[in-house]
Write a protein that holds these residues in place. Structure first.
Motif, short mmCIF file in Angstrom:
data_model
loop_
_atom_site.label_atom_id
_atom_site.label_comp_id
_atom_site.label_asym_id
_atom_site.label_seq_id
_atom_site.Cartn_x
_atom_site.Cartn_y
_atom_site.Cartn_z
N GLY A 95 -32.28 -23.56 27.61
CA GLY A 95 -32.31 -23.79 25.91
C GLY A 95 -33.17 -25.40 25.94
O GLY A 95 -32.36 -26.34 25.87
N TYR A 96 -32.96 -25.21 24.31
CA TYR A 96 -32.38 -27.10 23.58
C TYR A 96 -31.97 -26.71 22.87
O TYR A 96 -31.79 -25.90 22.04
N GLY A 97 -31.58 -27.80 21.93
CA GLY A 97 -31.25 -28.41 21.42
C GLY A 97 -30.60 -29.54 20.51
O GLY A 97 -31.28 -30.68 21.15
N ARG A 152 -44.82 -28.44 18.38
CA ARG A 152 -44.66 -29.11 19.43
C ARG A 152 -44.13 -30.78 18.93
O ARG A 152 -43.47 -31.59 19.80
N GLU A 153 -44.74 -30.73 17.82
CA GLU A 153 -44.78 -32.52 17.67
C GLU A 153 -43.22 -32.69 16.62
O GLU A 153 -42.93 -33.80 16.97
N GLN A 154 -42.54 -32.27 15.98
CA GLN A 154 -41.62 -31.93 16.19
C GLN A 154 -40.48 -32.41 17.30
O GLN A 154 -39.49 -32.96 17.58
N LEU A 155 -40.74 -31.17 18.08
CA LEU A 155 -39.52 -31.37 19.06
C LEU A 155 -40.33 -32.40 20.48
O LEU A 155 -39.18 -32.99 20.62
N ALA A 156 -41.45 -32.45 20.25
CA ALA A 156 -42.37 -34.32 20.88
C ALA A 156 -41.48 -35.56 20.37
O ALA A 156 -40.57 -36.83 21.48
N CYS A 175 -32.54 -34.55 21.56
CA CYS A 175 -32.80 -33.21 22.43
C CYS A 175 -32.00 -33.39 23.52
O CYS A 175 -32.39 -33.91 23.96
N TRP A 176 -31.36 -32.10 23.73
CA TRP A 176 -30.93 -32.09 24.76
C TRP A 176 -31.13 -29.87 25.43
O TRP A 176 -31.36 -29.55 24.52
N ILE A 177 -31.18 -30.53 26.54
CA ILE A 177 -31.31 -29.66 27.36
C ILE A 177 -30.01 -28.31 28.51
O ILE A 177 -29.22 -29.19 29.20
N ILE A 216 -25.58 -29.89 30.60
CA ILE A 216 -26.43 -30.52 29.66
C ILE A 216 -27.01 -31.76 29.46
O ILE A 216 -26.01 -32.85 29.97
N ARG A 217 -28.09 -32.44 29.46
CA ARG A 217 -29.15 -33.32 30.01
C ARG A 217 -29.88 -33.58 28.52
O ARG A 217 -29.87 -32.85 27.69
N GLN A 218 -29.66 -35.24 28.55
CA GLN A 218 -30.92 -35.47 27.28
C GLN A 218 -32.49 -34.89 28.13
O GLN A 218 -32.48 -35.18 29.45
N ALA A 219 -33.38 -34.75 26.75
CA ALA A 219 -34.50 -34.53 27.77
C ALA A 219 -34.83 -35.36 27.58
O ALA A 219 -34.90 -36.70 26.73
N LEU A 220 -36.42 -35.77 28.58
CA LEU A 220 -37.40 -36.46 28.58
C LEU A 220 -38.94 -36.31 28.58
O LEU A 220 -38.65 -35.13 28.39
#
Length: 144
Positions: A56-58, A30-34, A42-44, A5-9
């Protein structure tokens, strides 16, 4: 399944919308995720040997009355019921390092409600009228 699990880029957005059916069709999601990625909220979850292919992501933020809140946990269709959601939730709880963490889900989302019960979350309230005929259930977990 062994996960990393890592931070999203920022460059992960394309892969994340690929596993999130709502984000594929909803510009607001999509904007919420960005925004969550830009805010480092956000973590992947990926296979341990393939950090580029998300399962997955959270997301975790402090948007709920200043309290830690998990607004999104999304697991790819192929990875559901394999422990990815559980590991993401546990990781987000550790990142929060708080006395309590909140989350919510629709009444109709039985798999998420079951996961929350297994993880020790308690019902904390209900919000009507967000999704017609499908109330939002709010949950809290008191951390030890």
């Amino acid at each position: 399944m062994s996960l990393s699990i890592r931070q999203a880029l920022t460059e992960d957005i394309h892969h994340l919308t690929g596993i999130d059916a709502v984000a594929r069709n909803d510009e607001r999601r999509r904007e919420q995720l960005a925004q969550a990625i830009r805010a480092r909220e956000c973590w992947i979850a990926c296979k341990a040997n393939d950090a580029a292919a998300p399962l997955g992501y959270g997301c975790l933020d402090r948007s709920f009355f200043g309290e830690y809140f998990i607004p999104l946990v999304v697991v790819s269709d192929a990875s559901r019921r394999t422990g990815v959601g559980r590991q993401l939730m546990t990781h987000l709880e550790r990142v929060a390092s708080a006395q309590k963490v909140f989350t919510s889900t629709n009444t109709s989302n039985l798999p998420m409600r079951q996961l929350l019960a297994q993880l020790g979350y308690q019902h904390s309230g209900t919000i009507e009228n967000l999704d017609p005929g499908d109330p939002e259930l709010v949950f809290v977990k008191f951390m030890r």
